[in-house]
Structure formats: structure tokens, C-alpha cells
Write an enzyme that holds these catalytic residues in place. Sequence first.
Site, PDB file in Angstrom:
ATOM      1  N   ASP A   1     -19.227 -26.008 -34.247  1.00 26.16           N
ATOM      2  CA  ASP A   1     -19.610 -27.372 -34.606  1.00 26.16           C
ATOM      3  C   ASP A   1     -19.209 -28.353 -33.503  1.00 26.16           C
ATOM      4  OD1 ASP A   1     -20.513 -29.090 -36.933  1.00 26.16           O
ATOM      5  OD2 ASP A   1     -18.566 -30.003 -36.562  1.00 26.16           O
TER       6      ASP A   1
ATOM      7  N   GLU B   1     -12.373  -9.033 -27.129  1.00 28.37           N
ATOM      8  CA  GLU B   1     -11.384  -8.054 -27.622  1.00 28.37           C
ATOM      9  C   GLU B   1     -12.016  -7.124 -28.654  1.00 28.37           C
ATOM     10  OE1 GLU B   1      -8.288 -10.452 -29.314  1.00 28.37           O
ATOM     11  OE2 GLU B   1      -7.676 -11.239 -27.356  1.00 28.37           O
TER      12      GLU B   1
HETATM   13  C1  NOJ Z   1     -22.405 -31.232 -37.141  1.00 28.88           C
HETATM   14  C2  NOJ Z   1     -22.623 -30.648 -38.500  1.00 28.88           C
HETATM   15  O1  NOJ Z   1     -23.775 -29.851 -38.479  1.00 28.88           O
HETATM   16  C3  NOJ Z   1     -22.707 -31.813 -39.450  1.00 28.88           C
HETATM   17  O2  NOJ Z   1     -23.124 -31.405 -40.723  1.00 28.88           O
HETATM   18  C4  NOJ Z   1     -21.381 -32.490 -39.489  1.00 28.88           C
HETATM   19  O3  NOJ Z   1     -21.482 -33.656 -40.287  1.00 28.88           O
HETATM   20  C5  NOJ Z   1     -20.908 -32.899 -38.096  1.00 28.88           C
HETATM   21  N1  NOJ Z   1     -21.125 -31.867 -37.121  1.00 28.88           N
HETATM   22  C6  NOJ Z   1     -19.435 -33.220 -38.107  1.00 28.88           C
HETATM   23  O4  NOJ Z   1     -18.690 -32.046 -38.315  1.00 28.88           O
END
Ligand code: NOJ
Length: 577
Positions: free
Chosen positions: A231, A283
Site C-alpha cells: 500500500d 529467503e
Molecule cells: C491505498 C488504498 O488502496 C486505499 O484504500 C487506502 O485508503 C490508502 N492507500 C491509504 O492506506
Amino acid sequence: MSAPHTGSTATIPAGTATVPYPDTPDADWWRQAAVYQIYPRSFADANGDGIGDLRGVISRIDYLKELGIDAVWLSPFYPSALADGGYDVADYRDIDPRIGTLEEFDEMVAALHGAGLKIVVDIVPNHTSDLHAWFREALASPRGSSARGRYIFRDGKGEHGELPPNGWASIFGGPAWERVTEPDGTPGQWYLHLFAKEQPDLNWDRRDVRDDFLATLRFWSDRGADGFRIDVAHGLTKNMDPAFDALRTVIDGLDTFEDGQHPIWDRDEVHEVYAEWRTVFNEYAPPRTAVAEAWVEAHRLARYASPDGLGQAFNFDLLEADFDAAQFRRIIADNLALATRAGSSTTWVFSNHDVTRHATRYGLPPAASARPGDMLVGGPDKAWLLRGGDPAEVDIARGLRRARAATLLMLALPGSAYLYQGEELGLPEVGQIPAADRQDPTFFRTHGAEIGRDGCRVPLPWEPTGTSLGFGPYGSHLPQPTWFADYAAGPQAADPTSTLSFYRRALALRHELQGAEHLHWQDAAADVLHFTRPGGWHVVTNFGTTPVDLPEGEVLLASAPLAGGCLPGETTAWIRV
Ligand code: NOJ
Ligand code: CA
């Protein structure tokens, strides 16, 4: 009718770079995988509390297998107060008790693997939840303490520190700083949050932060995770020099800073983090994979996708494109070339839990122009519905027709295809959700000016009847509209003309036809794209409205019925010649 399309004009060899992964069986499984994204709280609810759970996923593994995907990516399932749909993680090495237990996770992994499916786990490294033990410790600790140093705390401006350290606005609206109360009860410092205030940003200069994420990657890898989705992979490392205080929002200046010079996004140091992660991935046998969610300039994406780093990166270009032959062709060619240079394979995606579903996007009326923050909702023009556009203005039939055509084209491309739960049912976005039921922080932080992403997160309709249309025995945590019943999976599975049957057929054929990662463009009219893959596989998409001729051969699948042997408008066909 237009002229037939013959003659090779371009060859794009993909996957020719040497990938220095340990030479283990199955190490390349991800390169052309079809990955199905599950948003766990909205997929299937086994215990009837209205929230999807791991037992629900286990109960639907036959469905996933029959769909013909290769892997499942689960959006966060961690303990969370759900300030941002689970992307506010309170504990990276546990399961939200409302979703399941670690034992159920193990059971799910075993069942997925037993069905021949891989599992991809979502890692959220840019920020924790404000309920994470580290943040609680930071709040209980004094200014300047080591515990505060794991986050980005600053003294406020103004006589009594009552003003935020700078004027940055968060991606979800409102200020990017939140003031805390000190342990002695006095108003205190401020902390940075690029997203919701419940998502404090971590300080990635800290060795213990880095080490803890290495432990998390090993924890899930040891439990059988085959890969990770990262993310906000372009966040993490920051330069908090006061020289940058003049920015207005945390995404301001993205186009004016030189490469790697923005204080927040896509800084070069972030790749030191991923180089360490790669040593952990390697790993394991086969090596664990990772895909970066990185909204960066195309020429900067290769570093995330490098085999020395995460190995693959999302390319959101098709998701942001119009249904337009020239745009699609340019995007496909550019991204295949970029992935080749990175030593990776590219990814394709039309829908996910952050954007208006593509069956709706393709049926939208001419939309409003771009505004800051649109990158989160699918780019300019795609944010229209999220801002409260009238769902009655969507041309549902046209949207689905184009979505099926675009998906059939996409599933024929080299690289991996990411599908979002419900798109195989042709589900449109749910435009109207009462304010009282909304969950997305963007709705609250913009005081309703942006309605947010709940409309693509409404629990799936599995059956046409029942209190939550087969999602679970009782209710659903976001309300399902009555018309959701028309899209239920059960009846679609029995109907050979349904969108579900279409996806199943396409994914099964994709496995049969997929070979070397090559694509050859064929000459075609302006509104038409025609390419071939090895083994005589021809793919023709008519983006226009006038029917066009097809090459001679066996029609394997078309996204809409053919018109007297011709390819009608807004339709794709797969032909074996
Ligand atoms: C991207 C994620 O896909 C989204 O759903 C989220 O709100 C933001 N990153 C923050 O984590
Ligand atoms: Ca449940």
C-alpha cells in the site's frame, strides 16, 4: 465495413531481462497470473454479523476455482477500527476478530493452496492505526521521546503551539496534522497523517520500524503467503525540512519537483527499504512476490518493479484511460516496454476498492474536470460519481458492454491481470448510499463534498433473494440496493450468456492460450485494435460503433454477439487463426 487487418507493425518482446531470482519451481507464477482482489469485509459473511470473514472466503473457494483465477489478493484483514476500511492497521501480525483468527487464516491458505490458488497479503507500511501499540506508546510518552520518534511529531506554530506545524492538507481532505493531548492533559504536539487522522505516518528513518516490517513479511510468508501488495509504496520515506512547509496539500508540487525531490512521494531512499524486503522474499522458495501500489511517473515505476526491489508494480493507466483505441494502444505499448526494461511483467487493472467500478465508469455522461485528489478515485473524469453525480444518468447497458470488451482485451495481454470482486458479475457502482450508512473517511473529511468509495465496496450479491442476497445469513454492513439481486452470482452461473459465464470462459481460455510474453500489433482501422499472441491467438477490439471484419479463423469468444460474422461496435473477439 472497414478493411481487414493484416500485417505486423510492431513486436514487443516482454520478459527478456534476466531475473535474478533463485531458480526454484514455480518462481514465475506471478508474471501472467490473474489475481482476484477480495475486500474481505464485503465478500462473504459466514457467521451472519453483516461483515465478511475468512470462513466466508473458505466457503467460496469452489467459486474462485471455477472462476479460473490464479491467485487471491486480500485487502487488509488486520485488527482495525475501520477508520479507512482496514487500511488503518492496529496489529500487523493478527486478524481482526470480526473477520477471523490466525487458525482460520491458516485453514484458508491451506484450502486456497489445495485448490491451486496463491494468496497475496496487503501490507500497509506508510502509516499505522492510531490504535497501534506504538502510537499508544507515543501518546503516553513525552515530547522528544524515542516512542514519539517512530512517528512524525512536531511542535505547533503560534504562541501556544495551537497552529499546525504547516498548512498541508491530507489526501482525504482537512489538515494533514492532528494535535494530541500530552500525558499531563495539556494540549500538545501535532503528528503527520497523509490520510485520515486515525492513520499516523511512520518515520521510516527508524531502524526498529524497518525491522518490524521485515518481521511482518516473514510472519505471513511463514504462514504461506505467496506474495504481498504494498500500500502507498511510494510514500514511507520523507524529507520534513521546513523548506517544504509552503506546500498546500500533501500531493502539491508533484509535477514541479525534480525526480526524487518531492518531500513525501517517490523519494529515492524508499528503494533502500525494498532492497531489504527483497532479501526476505528471496529467503523463500519460491521467492515471495510483491506488487507496489505506487502512483508515480511512468519512468520512475521501473525501480519499484525491479527484481532487486518489489518485483512488480501496478500500472493504473488503463484504469484512468477513456474507452479509446489510441489511448489503449499507447498505454499497452508503453507499459510492456517499461516492464521489460524493469525485468518484470506489467499489471493491468480496471477496478479496485478505491475507484468507481468500470462497468459504471464506461457509462458515465461527460464528466466534471479534474480536481486535486482525483488520483485516488481513478483520475480526471472518473471521480464524477464519487462526487455525487446522479446514478440515473449512467448508461448501464453501454457501460457493461464496454467493460466486457475492455476486459476481454485486457485478459489477452502479456502481464498479470488484477480483477476486483464483483466485476465478474458486471456489477455497477452503487451511487446512492444514505449518508448515515457511509463509511469512507473521504466523505466525512470533505463534509460530503466527495461521497467516497463505499459504492464499490457494497457486499456481493450471491443469490437473488435473502436478507443480504446470500452475502450472509442476515444483514450487510453497507446496504445493498434492490437491483443488486439482478446481478446475483447463482443465476449467472447457470446462464451461459451471463457476465460470470463470460469471465469463466475467458479465464479458462487465457490459461490454454497463454504462452511467451509477446504481443504483435496488426494493422487496423483507427477505432480498432488488433494484436496477436503466440499460437495463432488474435485479439480484435472495435472501440467504434460501426461493425468491422474479423480475420478468418475460429471465434473462441466475443464480449457481445457477432453481427453476421462481423465484430459489432464496442466489442472484443478472440480468434484462433
Ligand atoms: C491505498 C488504498 O488502496 C486505499 O484504500 C487506502 O485508503 C490508502 N492507500 C491509504 O492506506
Ligand atoms: Ca462475519
